[in-house]
Design an enzyme around this catalytic site. Structure first.
Site, short mmCIF file in Angstrom:
data_model
loop_
_atom_site.label_atom_id
_atom_site.label_comp_id
_atom_site.label_asym_id
_atom_site.label_seq_id
_atom_site.Cartn_x
_atom_site.Cartn_y
_atom_site.Cartn_z
N SER A 219 -1.79 2.66 -5.31
CA SER A 219 -1.40 1.56 -4.45
C SER A 219 -0.31 0.73 -5.15
CB SER A 219 -2.62 0.73 -4.08
OG SER A 219 -2.34 -0.13 -3.01
N GLU A 336 -4.76 7.20 5.39
CA GLU A 336 -4.32 5.96 4.76
C GLU A 336 -4.37 4.77 5.71
OE1 GLU A 336 -3.36 5.26 1.70
OE2 GLU A 336 -3.11 7.20 0.73
N HIS A 442 -7.44 4.65 2.24
CA HIS A 442 -6.62 4.20 1.13
C HIS A 442 -7.51 3.84 -0.06
CE1 HIS A 442 -2.96 2.49 -0.63
NE2 HIS A 442 -3.63 1.39 -0.93
#
Length: 534
Positions: A219, A336, A442
């Site tokens: 991330s 995601e 995610h």
């Protein structure tokens, strides 16, 4: 534009938040006490178990407090005696994020790292430096127990803190005037460079090879690695890169945008007048007060390009071939965008037949109807949340990751390895209770590589445990020599793009990535940026 940014801001931040040469320390010859290591600043005593060694809360720079707030990291002061390294240090100042289960933290004495080594000693082991995610506003290296990865891969793993939010990424003319050689707005990125320099100086003392360092992150930690590929000051500090769920195209914000945000932030803090007096005023504010200053924009606290630290945006540097051409492992999760759908609904908008096209038009403006036609709810069991999740994830992460991987593979054939994490039954890590399937969301891959401490004792079933063992082995082999396993994971070619799909007992190159994520369609629309859709 304002409406688009107002919706895109929490989506982008929410999705990406889940989530000078130095003298080398000589190799130490079989110390009597394996818990004690001498660094370039002094000795530390860690914790030794049958599973390996851990040295926690080791300082890599001086506390960035007082006059050191908003300055490049300074060398840590040497100490005498043996410093305790048996406990994690405090995280950097950050706001509360209930969705992640994080409380507000006002601590600024936070530039510490953690070193995990395998059992048995030895020397010359590969080193992996991990930068945590959290939208550049939250998180800490202490969230990651890397002992299993170190043990499985026979490597040294370092996790680290870096300054966050306004403390790490405030750009302002007054700060730039103080330090024209670095500019302002990239303090967090400079902290990470200090970690990499510390690693080069001290890796050997912990059994690592200072010339074989992998910079890795997920991330915003992965976006940081994108930045290090392009940053001149990071050259030579790492030999490989791992970029997880981090589209390099949104890895920075332009200096003009950052300065505008900085001026607005200063005014919101009640600091007015000349540039220098504003800086003095801001430095006199408590961390708690600064955390309460309102901000706006898709990415108010993000690395800043157009500075001496980061002269050009990472994606632009990659496209021009002006970056550190190191072997790179890069990839994304299959789903995601489910976090994005959850964020929309948590903001009070239920995604249904009425609101779905309105939300798409808010995010994508005139292209909203095109997106709706490409992602009809009927294709997703008439669940508009899953339709939005698919569109948003493909747009923001999947296809941009593909584009970055293809460009990297073109510049460095045979040295890029792309993946897609595809375990749709992965355990939930965050403080979320959605009533729709999150899939391979995610950050879902994190417990397959680390012990993710905020989630407690995460349980993997037998198939997931096998996947975890395989992933740890592949990541470690990549860190060791830049090639995970040719028999399992061939290098990625620009075309056709076939990332390795990672699912329990189903690890194989994916042949339909482009079609499944509709990348040809997204190539006809403006790409995402840190400021939102263009």
């Amino acid at each position: 534009m304002a409406l688009a940014r107002s919706l895109f801001a929490p989506l982008l931040v929410g999705l990406l938040g889940f989530l000078a040469p130095a003298a080398a320390v000589p190799d130490q010859a079989a110390p009597e006490d394996p818990a004690v290591i001498t660094t370039d600043a002094g000795a530390v005593r860690g914790v030794v178990t049958d599973g390996g060694r851990a040295f926690l809360g080791v300082p890599f720079a001086a506390p960035p407090v007082g006059e050191r707030r908003w300055r490049a990291p300074q060398p840590v002061a040497a100490w005498s005696g043996v410093r305790d390294a048996g406990h994690f240090a405090g995280a950097c100042a950050q706001p509360a994020r209930p969705v992640l289960g994080n409380a507000e933290i006002t601590n600024e004495d936070c530039l510490y790292l953690n070193v995990f080594t395998p059992p048995g000693g030895g020397a010359g082991k590969p080193v992996l430096v991990w930068f945590h995610g959290g939208s550049f506003v939250s998180g800490t290296g202490a969230h990651y127990d890397a002992s299993r990865l170190a043990r499985t891969g026979d490597l040294v793993v370092i996790t680290a803190n870096y300054r966050l939010g306004a403390f790490g990424f405030l750009a302002h003319p007054g700060l730039t005037a103080e330090a024209p050689d670095t500019g302002s707005g990239d303090y967090g990125l400079m902290d990470q460079q200090a970690v990499l320099r510390w690693t080069r100086a001290n890796a050997a003392a912990f059994g690592g090879d200072p010339s074989n360092v992998t910079a890795a992150g997920q991330s915003s930690g992965g976006l940081s690695v994108c930045g290090h590929l392009a940053a001149p000051g990071s050259r030579g500090l790492f030999a490989r890169a791992v970029i997880q769920s981090a589209p390099c195209g949104v890895a920075s914000r332009p200096a003009a945008e950052a300065v505008a945000t900085g001026r607005s932030f200063a005014a919101g803090a009640g600091c007015l007048g000349s540039a220098s007096s504003i800086v003095t005023c801001l430095r006199n504010k408590s961390a708690a007060a600064l955390l309460k200053v309102p901000t706006s924009g898709a990415a108010p606290w993000w690395p800043v390009s157009g500075t001496p630290v980061l002269p050009v945006p990472p994606a632009q540097a990659i496209a021009a071939g002006e970056y550190a051409k190191v072997p790179t492992l890069i990839g994304n999760g299959l789903d995601e965008g489910t976090i994005g759908a959850l964020i929309v609904e948590s903001g009070g908008v239920r995604l249904n037949a009425v609101t779905y096209p309105l939300v798409l038009s808010t995010v994508f403006k005139a292209d909203g109807p095109k997106v709706a036609a490409r992602y009809p709810a009927s294709r997703y069991g008439n669940d508009h949340r899953l339709a939005f999740a698919a569109a948003f994830g493909d747009y923001l992460v999947a296809c941009p990751t593909r584009e970055a991987a293809r460009r990297l593979a073109t510049a460095t054939p045979g040295r890029v390895f792309a993946y897609e994490f595809a375990d749709r039954s992965a355990p939930m890590l965050y403080n979320l209770h959605p009533d729709f399937p999150m899939g391979a969301y995610h950050g879902a891959e994190l417990p397959y590589l680390f012990g993710y401490l905020p989630a407690g004792d995460v349980k993997l079933n037998p198939g997931q445990t096998r996947l975890s063992q395989t992933m740890a082995t592949l990541w470690s082999r990549f860190a060791a020599d830049g090639a995970p396993d040719p028999a399992v994971w061939p290098s990625t070619a620009p075309d056709p793009y076939r990332p390795l799909s990672l699912a329990p007992d189903a690890i194989t190159p994916r042949t339909d990535f482009d079609a499944a994520h509709q990348c040809a369609f997204w190539a006809t629309l403006p790409p995402p940026t840190s400021q939102g859709p263009v």
